[in-house]
Structure formats: structure tokens, C-alpha cells
Design an enzyme around this catalytic site. Structure first.
Site, PDB file in Angstrom:
ATOM      1  N   ASP A  73      30.235  70.424 100.824  1.00 11.99           N
ATOM      2  CA  ASP A  73      29.876  69.073 100.655  1.00 11.99           C
ATOM      3  C   ASP A  73      29.389  68.302 101.999  1.00 11.99           C
ATOM      4  O   ASP A  73      28.240  67.754 102.035  1.00 11.99           O
ATOM      5  CB  ASP A  73      30.888  68.188  99.888  1.00 11.99           C
ATOM      6  CG  ASP A  73      32.266  68.279 100.342  1.00 11.99           C
ATOM      7  OD1 ASP A  73      32.634  68.909 101.611  1.00 11.99           O
ATOM      8  OD2 ASP A  73      33.206  67.499  99.762  1.00 11.99           O
ATOM      9  N   HIS A 145      73.151  48.805  76.198  1.00 12.81           N
ATOM     10  CA  HIS A 145      73.117  49.938  75.168  1.00 12.81           C
ATOM     11  C   HIS A 145      72.632  49.536  73.832  1.00 12.81           C
ATOM     12  O   HIS A 145      72.662  50.137  72.811  1.00 12.81           O
ATOM     13  CB  HIS A 145      74.385  50.533  74.820  1.00 12.81           C
ATOM     14  CG  HIS A 145      75.367  50.874  75.971  1.00 12.81           C
ATOM     15  ND1 HIS A 145      75.445  52.259  76.571  1.00 12.81           N
ATOM     16  CD2 HIS A 145      76.158  50.193  76.766  1.00 12.81           C
ATOM     17  CE1 HIS A 145      76.193  52.062  77.425  1.00 12.81           C
ATOM     18  NE2 HIS A 145      76.717  50.784  77.615  1.00 12.81           N
ATOM     19  N   SER A 266      46.715  48.959  61.763  1.00 16.24           N
ATOM     20  CA  SER A 266      46.986  50.122  60.955  1.00 16.24           C
ATOM     21  C   SER A 266      45.850  50.324  59.895  1.00 16.24           C
ATOM     22  O   SER A 266      45.277  49.374  59.518  1.00 16.24           O
ATOM     23  CB  SER A 266      48.211  50.493  60.370  1.00 16.24           C
ATOM     24  OG  SER A 266      48.421  51.397  59.455  1.00 16.24           O
ATOM     25  N   LYS A 272      50.568  45.590  59.467  1.00 12.03           N
ATOM     26  CA  LYS A 272      51.116  45.956  60.912  1.00 12.03           C
ATOM     27  C   LYS A 272      50.773  45.143  62.247  1.00 12.03           C
ATOM     28  O   LYS A 272      49.365  44.939  62.268  1.00 12.03           O
ATOM     29  CB  LYS A 272      50.962  47.529  60.924  1.00 12.03           C
ATOM     30  CG  LYS A 272      51.664  48.420  60.122  1.00 12.03           C
ATOM     31  CD  LYS A 272      52.986  48.223  60.204  1.00 12.03           C
ATOM     32  CE  LYS A 272      53.551  48.803  61.465  1.00 12.03           C
ATOM     33  NZ  LYS A 272      53.098  50.249  61.766  1.00 12.03           N
ATOM     34  N   ASN A 274      51.164  45.936  65.865  1.00  9.71           N
ATOM     35  CA  ASN A 274      52.159  46.856  66.636  1.00  9.71           C
ATOM     36  C   ASN A 274      51.888  46.621  67.990  1.00  9.71           C
ATOM     37  O   ASN A 274      50.875  45.989  68.650  1.00  9.71           O
ATOM     38  CB  ASN A 274      51.428  48.361  66.351  1.00  9.71           C
ATOM     39  CG  ASN A 274      51.500  48.798  65.006  1.00  9.71           C
ATOM     40  OD1 ASN A 274      52.480  48.488  64.218  1.00  9.71           O
ATOM     41  ND2 ASN A 274      50.533  49.630  64.401  1.00  9.71           N
ATOM     42  N   ARG A 314      40.635  64.783  94.929  1.00  9.43           N
ATOM     43  CA  ARG A 314      39.277  64.409  94.313  1.00  9.43           C
ATOM     44  C   ARG A 314      39.586  63.882  92.860  1.00  9.43           C
ATOM     45  O   ARG A 314      38.894  63.030  92.419  1.00  9.43           O
ATOM     46  CB  ARG A 314      38.562  65.614  94.213  1.00  9.43           C
ATOM     47  CG  ARG A 314      37.867  66.143  95.157  1.00  9.43           C
ATOM     48  CD  ARG A 314      36.961  67.390  95.423  1.00  9.43           C
ATOM     49  NE  ARG A 314      36.719  68.014  96.501  1.00  9.43           N
ATOM     50  CZ  ARG A 314      35.483  67.911  97.262  1.00  9.43           C
ATOM     51  NH1 ARG A 314      34.593  66.855  96.679  1.00  9.43           N
ATOM     52  NH2 ARG A 314      35.112  68.391  98.425  1.00  9.43           N
TER      53      ARG A 314
END
Length: 437
Positions: A73, A145, A266, A272, A274, A314
Site C-alpha cells: 500500500d 445480590h 415488540s 412492551k 424494552n 486495520r
């Protein structure tokens, strides 16, 4: 990186035309250094400067055409420059090797990419800081937790995020310094055909620091540090995104991503909403971690150089910086427009009838002279009645004869007073932001 996850500001740094412009700038800066130190004639520099010109997509295509023959190149680029400039072009690349051009220009690209990423970090920090102060005293349940622990404020949670972003900023600043390095030291870095002064001149002109010592290449631990800093940034953004995803769960619903007019959640379920932005950030963070591993693999090359790193860079050079830049601006927009529901936070605080005050009871009993383990048994058995029998924690405590031997009903009630767990939020904000209001 695919256009879906690319911002023009960053992706434009990685086009073929941008790459050729940087190669030109490196060659011309080196030639100017040669002229300043009496190695090349000034007329050749003036001729190259006047004829080098800019690059178009057609020029990039012509160089690619030449490369199909040369299989190299940089040689294809220099052949094109000879076609464009004429005889004076023979002074370009004098005493240099391909990596002088490739690594120095890569240092410029990553430096400029780091500047854009730092701008993105600044926007993210500003968004988090604003929302942190907005919700400094918005009380919510702290969880460990995934289970109710003790109350915190949403602002406290965001102050932690801000502090983490500040560390990310510091790492990227350092990585920018480490990566903004060039070399014009020849085939194995010995300056056999050009003096170090030319490298110093060229790097200064290009806004880089000369590598103190190089082989045929700039050493790849520098690049590994840069991509590792991006991976850590991505990991932090993923951490924030995962928390938002948890807070948006239907059973929690204390915070929610923006849901814009006309948006659909959805194809099958119209109800929905989300956390798609946060989930996207989680996925993109995985890419950044992979790119960091690839950069680490590039550190060990054969002797003074092989090209096993070339194909990797690259890909990861443009992709990692574009992904990090995209993630920062997506996260910033998410935070700027995040919906927060204090009423739901309070509802969740009240969900377990006050058992989150168990440590206050435990400590108070210890202060009154009871052995810690004996105190633990009393508090825990009353908490377990709430979990197992649905008996109010407060009611259970007030009925416990062993407890009433040590604490009065008023003292028990005092352990349920509001604000106890967040009384030092001003101190936390002072530490993180240098101000509390």
C-alpha cells in the site's frame, strides 16, 4: 464498523481519503525536516508542497489500482505521488521505511480519535452529574445480590458512576499521551539513513512525540494500553446500562429509558417498553473487550517487526474508536432523558415492612450491652417472620419479649425513623463533585 453504530465525526477519521491525507502529511513533514537539516533541496520541498494536493475518492481508487500490482500500500501511494508531483517526488520517503509512515499516521489517527472520545466522556459526565444532583435526596432501595439491603439515594448511585467515568477519563488521557507517538527512524529504527533530528522535527510538526527508541515499528504495548482503556470505558458503560436494565424491570420500574412517540417495543406485544438502548450498550461493550484482547496479541512480534499486527489494527483502529464514541453518546442521551420514578422507589422501600432497618436494631442492641450474636438472633427471627409469615417487622419487634427487656417501644420505633441511612449524602457529594449543592 457498520453505519448503524457510527457517528460521522469519528468515522470520518478512518476513511481512505483521511488515511491518505495523513500519509501525505507525514511524508511532507519528514521532507521539510530533511530540508531544515541540509539533506534535501528546498526547491524539492516547495515543489512537493505545491503539487501534493488533496485526495479524492477517485485518487484513492487510483492508488488501490496501483496496489493490485505492487501488493504494497505505501509503495502504491508513493507511486501515485510520483505521478502527481513529478521528479521532485524522489525526495519523498528518503531514508524512510513504510512503518515510519504507517505508525506515525496511526498515532495521529488514534490521538484525534482520543480527543473525540474525551469529548464524549465529558458529555456523559455532565449528564450524570446533572441527574445526580437532581436526585441527590431521592431515596430508593439499595440492593446487594439483587436483594433489598438498606436505603440509598438515586443521586448517590449516580455519584458513583460519575467517579468511575472520571477514572475512565484519566485513563484515556494517559492513553492519548502514550499513543500520540511517531517514528522516522528507518528500517530497523537505527537512523542509519536519516538523523534523529529529522524525526524530532517531523513529529513536532505533526503534533506527536518521537518514540524514544523504536525498531521498525512503534512498540505495540502503547496501542494495547489505548485499546484497553477503551475496553475499560466500555465495561463501565455496560455496568451503568445493566443497572438501568434492572431498574426498568416490570417488578421494579424505578427508572426507565425514554420511550419516544411512535416507538414500538415488540412486533407481537404492543404493551412492551424494552430497555433496548441499555441492551445495545451491553452488546457493544463486548466488542471493545474483544478489540483489547486483539491489541494485546499484537504486542509480541518477531524480532524488529513482522506484519501480523497490521491486519488486526486495520480492523480494531476504526472499529474500537467508533464503537466507544457511539456508546458514549448513546449513554449520554439515555441519561439526559432517563425517566425516574420516585413514587415507585418509595413503594419498593416500603415493600418489606421495614426489615431494611435490621442493622439499626442490631447496632442499638450492641450499644446497650447485648452480645452481637445474641442480638443478631433476636433481630433475624423477627425479620424472618415477615418473610415466612407476612408479619410486619415493626409489629413483630414490638411483640418480642426478649427485645422489650432491652429496648422500649419508643426506642424500637426510633430505629424506623426516616433519613438515617442517607444523612451523609452531602459528604459523599462533596467528595465526588467538590460541592454538595
Amino acid at each position: 464498523m457498520i453505519p448503524r453504530y457510527s457517528r460521522k465525526e469519528m468515522s470520518s477519521l478512518w476513511t481512505d481519503v483521511a488515511r491518505l491525507r495523513r500519509w501525505r502529511d507525514v511524508e511532507l513533514a519528514a521532507l521539510e525536516g530533511m530540508v531544515e537539516h541540509g539533506i534535501a533541496p528546498r526547491e524539492a520541498l516547495q515543489d512537493c508542497l505545491s503539487r501534493a494536493g488533496d485526495f479524492s475518492e477517485a485518487d484513492a481508487a487510483r492508488i488501490e489500482e496501483i496496489e493490485r500490482t505492487t501488493k504494497h500500500d505505501v509503495i502504491a501511494f508513493l507511486t501515485f505521488m510520483e505521478e502527481r508531483i513529478g521528479p521532485s517526488a524522489r525526495w519523498l520517503h528518503l531514508g524512510m521505511t513504510s512503518s515510519d509512515v504507517l505508525d506515525t499516521s496511526l498515532g495521529m489517527s488514534l490521538r484525534d480519535a482520543a480527543d473525540l472520545i474525551l469529548q464524549g466522556v465529558g458529555r456523559a459526565m455532565a449528564a450524570v452529574e446533572k441527574r445526580a444532583f437532581e436526585h441527590k435526596r431521592t431515596v430508593m432501595m439499595g440492593r446487594s445480590h439483587g436483594i433489598h439491603a438498606e436505603p440509598i439515594t438515586f443521586g448517590h448511585k449516580l455519584a458513583i458512576w460519575y467517579d468511575e467515568l472520571r477514572r475512565a477519563e484519566a485513563r484515556i488521557l494517559r492513553a492519548r499521551e502514550v499513543i500520540a507517538v511517531g517514528k522516522i527512524s528507518g528500517a530497523v529504527g537505527t537512523f542509519a539513513h536519516l538523523p534523529p533530528a529529522v524525526e524530532v522535527f517531523a513529529c513536532k510538526k505533526l503534533g506527536l512525540t518521537p518514540a524514544p527508541a523504536s525498531s521498525q515499528i512503534v512498540q505495540r504495548d502503547r496501542h494495547a494500553e489505548f485499546f484497553s482503556a477503551l475496553a475499560l470505558l466500555g465495561a463501565s458503560i455496560e455496568k451503568f446500562a445493566v443497572e438501568i436494565r434492572h431498574l426498568q424491570r416490570t417488578e421494579v420500574r424505578e427508572a426507565e429509558e425514554p420511550f419516544t412517540a411512535g416507538q414500538k417495543g415488540s412486533s407481537a406485544m404492543p404493551h412492551k417498553r424494552n430497555p433496548i438502548l441499555s441492551e445495545n450498550l451491553t452488546g457493544l461493550a463486548r466488542l471493545l473487550r474483544g478489540y483489547a484482547v486483539s491489541a494485546l496479541e499484537d504486542v509480541a512480534l518477531w524480532h524488529e517487526r513482522d506484519i501480523s499486527h497490521s491486519s488486526v489494527e486495520r480492523v480494531i483502529g476504526p472499529d474500537a474508536t467508533i464503537v466507544a464514541d457511539f456508546m458514549l453518546h448513546r449513554f449520554s442521551g439515555l441519561m439526559e432523558n432517563l425517566r425516574v420514578y420516585p413514587e415507585q422507589m418509595q413503594k419498593n422501600l416500603d415493600l418489606l415492612g421495614g426489615v431494611v432497618n435490621s442493622q439499626r436494631l442490631l447496632l442499638e442492641l450492641a450499644r446497650k450491652g447485648m452480645d452481637r450474636q445474641a442480638a443478631y438472633v433476636i433481630v433475624q427471627r423477627n425479620a424472618m417472620r415477615m418473610f415466612e409469615q407476612g408479619v410486619s417487622f415493626r409489629k413483630s419487634l414490638l411483640e418480642d419479649s426478649d427485645l422489650l427487656k432491652v429496648m422500649t417501644p419508643a426506642e424500637i420505633e426510633d430505629c424506623f425513623s426516616a433519613g438515617y441511612h442517607i444523612k451523609h449524602v452531602d459528604d459523599i457529594f462533596q467528595r465526588v463533585f467538590g460541592r454538595s449543592e
